[in-house]
Design a protein around this motif. Structure first.
Motif, PDB file in Angstrom:
ATOM      1  N   ASP A  26      -8.245   2.523  -2.087  1.00 41.32           N
ATOM      2  CA  ASP A  26      -7.752   3.796  -2.639  1.00 41.32           C
ATOM      3  C   ASP A  26      -8.600   4.194  -3.851  1.00 41.32           C
ATOM      4  OD1 ASP A  26      -6.380   5.945  -3.697  1.00 41.32           O
ATOM      5  OD2 ASP A  26      -4.401   5.076  -3.386  1.00 41.32           O
ATOM      6  N   PRO A  27      -9.595   5.027  -3.646  1.00 44.77           N
ATOM      7  CA  PRO A  27     -10.516   5.378  -4.737  1.00 44.77           C
ATOM      8  C   PRO A  27      -9.891   6.205  -5.846  1.00 44.77           C
ATOM      9  CG  PRO A  27     -10.960   6.705  -2.779  1.00 44.77           C
ATOM     10  CD  PRO A  27      -9.977   5.663  -2.370  1.00 44.77           C
ATOM     11  N   GLY A  28      -8.701   6.792  -5.618  1.00 45.73           N
ATOM     12  CA  GLY A  28      -8.088   7.626  -6.646  1.00 45.73           C
ATOM     13  C   GLY A  28      -7.055   6.915  -7.490  1.00 45.73           C
ATOM     14  N   LEU A  29      -6.980   5.595  -7.352  1.00 42.66           N
ATOM     15  CA  LEU A  29      -5.904   4.829  -7.961  1.00 42.66           C
ATOM     16  C   LEU A  29      -6.298   4.246  -9.316  1.00 42.66           C
ATOM     17  CD1 LEU A  29      -3.036   3.716  -7.320  1.00 42.66           C
ATOM     18  CD2 LEU A  29      -4.167   1.739  -6.291  1.00 42.66           C
ATOM     19  N   SER A  30      -5.296   4.147 -10.205  1.00 43.25           N
ATOM     20  CA  SER A  30      -5.439   3.445 -11.478  1.00 43.25           C
ATOM     21  C   SER A  30      -4.452   2.280 -11.492  1.00 43.25           C
ATOM     22  CB  SER A  30      -5.144   4.395 -12.644  1.00 43.25           C
ATOM     23  OG  SER A  30      -5.097   3.688 -13.864  1.00 43.25           O
ATOM     24  N   VAL A  31      -4.928   1.078 -11.859  1.00 43.18           N
ATOM     25  CA  VAL A  31      -4.105  -0.121 -11.771  1.00 43.18           C
ATOM     26  C   VAL A  31      -4.138  -0.894 -13.087  1.00 43.18           C
ATOM     27  CG1 VAL A  31      -3.726  -2.319 -10.569  1.00 43.18           C
ATOM     28  CG2 VAL A  31      -4.538  -0.337  -9.291  1.00 43.18           C
ATOM     29  N   THR A  32      -2.972  -1.427 -13.463  1.00 42.35           N
ATOM     30  CA  THR A  32      -2.877  -2.359 -14.586  1.00 42.35           C
ATOM     31  C   THR A  32      -2.456  -3.713 -14.053  1.00 42.35           C
ATOM     32  OG1 THR A  32      -2.270  -0.622 -16.160  1.00 42.35           O
ATOM     33  CG2 THR A  32      -1.729  -2.887 -16.762  1.00 42.35           C
ATOM     34  N   ALA A  33      -3.218  -4.743 -14.394  1.00 38.84           N
ATOM     35  CA  ALA A  33      -2.908  -6.114 -13.991  1.00 38.84           C
ATOM     36  C   ALA A  33      -2.351  -6.859 -15.201  1.00 38.84           C
ATOM     37  CB  ALA A  33      -4.159  -6.816 -13.476  1.00 38.84           C
ATOM     38  N   VAL A  34      -1.117  -7.341 -15.079  1.00 37.85           N
ATOM     39  CA  VAL A  34      -0.468  -8.079 -16.167  1.00 37.85           C
ATOM     40  C   VAL A  34      -0.525  -9.569 -15.846  1.00 37.85           C
ATOM     41  CG1 VAL A  34       1.670  -8.448 -17.446  1.00 37.85           C
ATOM     42  CG2 VAL A  34       1.080  -6.151 -16.633  1.00 37.85           C
ATOM     43  N   GLU A  35      -1.073 -10.350 -16.755  1.00 35.20           N
ATOM     44  CA  GLU A  35      -1.203 -11.787 -16.535  1.00 35.20           C
ATOM     45  C   GLU A  35      -1.047 -12.521 -17.863  1.00 35.20           C
ATOM     46  OE1 GLU A  35      -1.486 -15.485 -15.602  1.00 35.20           O
ATOM     47  OE2 GLU A  35      -1.380 -13.975 -14.010  1.00 35.20           O
ATOM     48  N   LEU A  36      -0.265 -13.596 -17.849  1.00 37.64           N
ATOM     49  CA  LEU A  36       0.031 -14.355 -19.056  1.00 37.64           C
ATOM     50  C   LEU A  36      -1.115 -15.269 -19.479  1.00 37.64           C
ATOM     51  CD1 LEU A  36       2.065 -15.435 -21.200  1.00 37.64           C
ATOM     52  CD2 LEU A  36       2.882 -17.032 -19.443  1.00 37.64           C
ATOM     53  N   GLN A  37      -1.805 -15.878 -18.514  1.00 37.58           N
ATOM     54  CA  GLN A  37      -2.777 -16.927 -18.816  1.00 37.58           C
ATOM     55  C   GLN A  37      -4.161 -16.335 -19.103  1.00 37.58           C
ATOM     56  OE1 GLN A  37      -2.055 -20.656 -16.346  1.00 37.58           O
ATOM     57  NE2 GLN A  37      -1.131 -19.100 -15.034  1.00 37.58           N
ATOM     58  N   LYS A  94       0.841  -1.197   0.000  1.00 34.02           N
ATOM     59  CA  LYS A  94       0.000   0.000   0.000  1.00 34.02           C
ATOM     60  C   LYS A  94       0.875   1.244   0.000  1.00 34.02           C
ATOM     61  CE  LYS A  94      -4.005  -1.808   2.531  1.00 34.02           C
ATOM     62  NZ  LYS A  94      -4.741  -1.726   3.821  1.00 34.02           N
ATOM     63  N   GLN A  95       0.576   2.167  -0.878  1.00 37.87           N
ATOM     64  CA  GLN A  95       1.379   3.385  -0.989  1.00 37.87           C
ATOM     65  C   GLN A  95       0.473   4.594  -1.124  1.00 37.87           C
ATOM     66  OE1 GLN A  95       5.079   3.800  -1.115  1.00 37.87           O
ATOM     67  NE2 GLN A  95       4.525   2.013   0.080  1.00 37.87           N
ATOM     68  N   PRO A  96       0.437   5.450  -0.098  1.00 41.06           N
ATOM     69  CA  PRO A  96      -0.364   6.666  -0.227  1.00 41.06           C
ATOM     70  C   PRO A  96       0.230   7.597  -1.285  1.00 41.06           C
ATOM     71  CG  PRO A  96       0.991   6.757   1.751  1.00 41.06           C
ATOM     72  CD  PRO A  96       1.149   5.370   1.193  1.00 41.06           C
ATOM     73  N   HIS A  97      -0.613   8.369  -1.876  1.00 39.01           N
ATOM     74  CA  HIS A  97      -0.202   9.414  -2.833  1.00 39.01           C
ATOM     75  C   HIS A  97       0.350   8.836  -4.142  1.00 39.01           C
ATOM     76  CE1 HIS A  97      -0.738  11.809   0.709  1.00 39.01           C
ATOM     77  NE2 HIS A  97       0.346  11.327   1.292  1.00 39.01           N
ATOM     78  N   THR A  98       0.066   7.571  -4.432  1.00 40.25           N
ATOM     79  CA  THR A  98       0.412   7.039  -5.747  1.00 40.25           C
ATOM     80  C   THR A  98      -0.839   7.058  -6.625  1.00 40.25           C
ATOM     81  OG1 THR A  98       0.016   4.758  -5.007  1.00 40.25           O
ATOM     82  CG2 THR A  98       2.281   5.577  -4.889  1.00 40.25           C
ATOM     83  N   LYS A  99      -0.625   7.181  -7.921  1.00 42.87           N
ATOM     84  CA  LYS A  99      -1.753   7.285  -8.841  1.00 42.87           C
ATOM     85  C   LYS A  99      -1.813   6.130  -9.831  1.00 42.87           C
ATOM     86  CE  LYS A  99      -1.984  12.361  -8.693  1.00 42.87           C
ATOM     87  NZ  LYS A  99      -1.944  13.598  -9.509  1.00 42.87           N
TER      88      LYS A  99
END
Length: 248
Positions: A60-71, A35-40
């Protein structure tokens, strides 16, 4: 995929899992440690069914995430979770080999990257005949160097990399991190109870960080002296444990 169902993660967030794509305490611990505060903008490598991104977004409602998965089967599950939780604007699923992300994800653009990698080196231990579990547990499709190299390319200068591994692989992890300019900065061991040896470690590295000054944190104990969950583990599980029974 068989036995597909939803598991509650708390605060109304649920994740689709199956017999082949599930999650463990290690996953929850890494999500909490990273968990990291102030990350976007964060990325999760080898995301499986996507529990780490979902826990991040839950908190964290202000966060954008990319999930990388091979399968692809795991990506299908995660896409179902994205749709169920209405996270289409915040969680991107990238079905790709983490060794081949050029042109698919922006390099140097992420504040934080996490990975719960295969624990066993390829060629060691008994291999599970099921390909999904083999990829998850053995370095059949990615090595530590592959993981650290991908994280280093994705991170901006000063960005943070988070990983969990078995204690016997600590030298391999620190060597690989430094090879890709990820300086180890924070380390925490996890023990089931005080009478047991550590079963896991959590480590944080910083892209382009100055060498030295590793912060070794107090050990995290899963159980208390009575054999129940420790106070800290109860806090880490938090609303996940209060999420209710399995939803069918």
């Amino acid at each position: 995929m068989n036995d597909i169902h939803r598991e509650p993660l708390g605060n109304g967030i649920e994740v689709y899992v199956s017999e082949s794509y599930r999650f463990s305490t290690d996953t929850v611990l890494l999500a909490d440690f990273s968990k990291q505060p102030h990350t976007k903008k964060r990325a999760d490598l080898g995301s499986g069914c996507g529990v780490i991104p979902l826990l991040w977004l839950r908190d964290d409602p202000g966060l954008s995430v990319t999930a990388v998965e091979l399968q692809e089967n795991a990506c299908e599950l995660l896409r179902k979770s994205v749709a169920f939780n209405h996270l289409e604007e915040r969680l991107t699923v990238c079905c790709a080999d983490l060794r081949d992300l050029k042109g698919r994800l922006p390099f140097g653009a992420f504040d934080a990257v996490a990975c719960n990698p295969p624990y066993k080196q390829d060629g060691t231990g008994l291999k599970n005949p099921e390909s999904a579990k083999l990829i998850a547990r053995h370095e059949a499709e990615c090595t530590l160097d592959d993981v650290c190299g991908a994280a280093s390319r994705l991170l901006q200068f000063g960005g943070k990399f988070f990983l969990c591994q078995r204690p016997e692989r600590l030298p391999d992890v620190t060597e690989s991190m430094r090879r890709f300019d990820l300086e180890p900065k924070r380390l925490r061991f996890v023990q089931q109870r005080k009478s047991k040896a550590p079963k896991l470690f959590l480590i944080e590295g910083r892209k382009g960080g100055r060498r030295g000054f590793l912060d070794v944190m107090p050990t995290l104990f899963i159980e208390d002296e009575s054999g129940g969950l420790s106070k800290e583990m109860t806090e880490i599980y938090g609303c996940y444990r209060l999420g209710g029974k399995r939803a069918q």
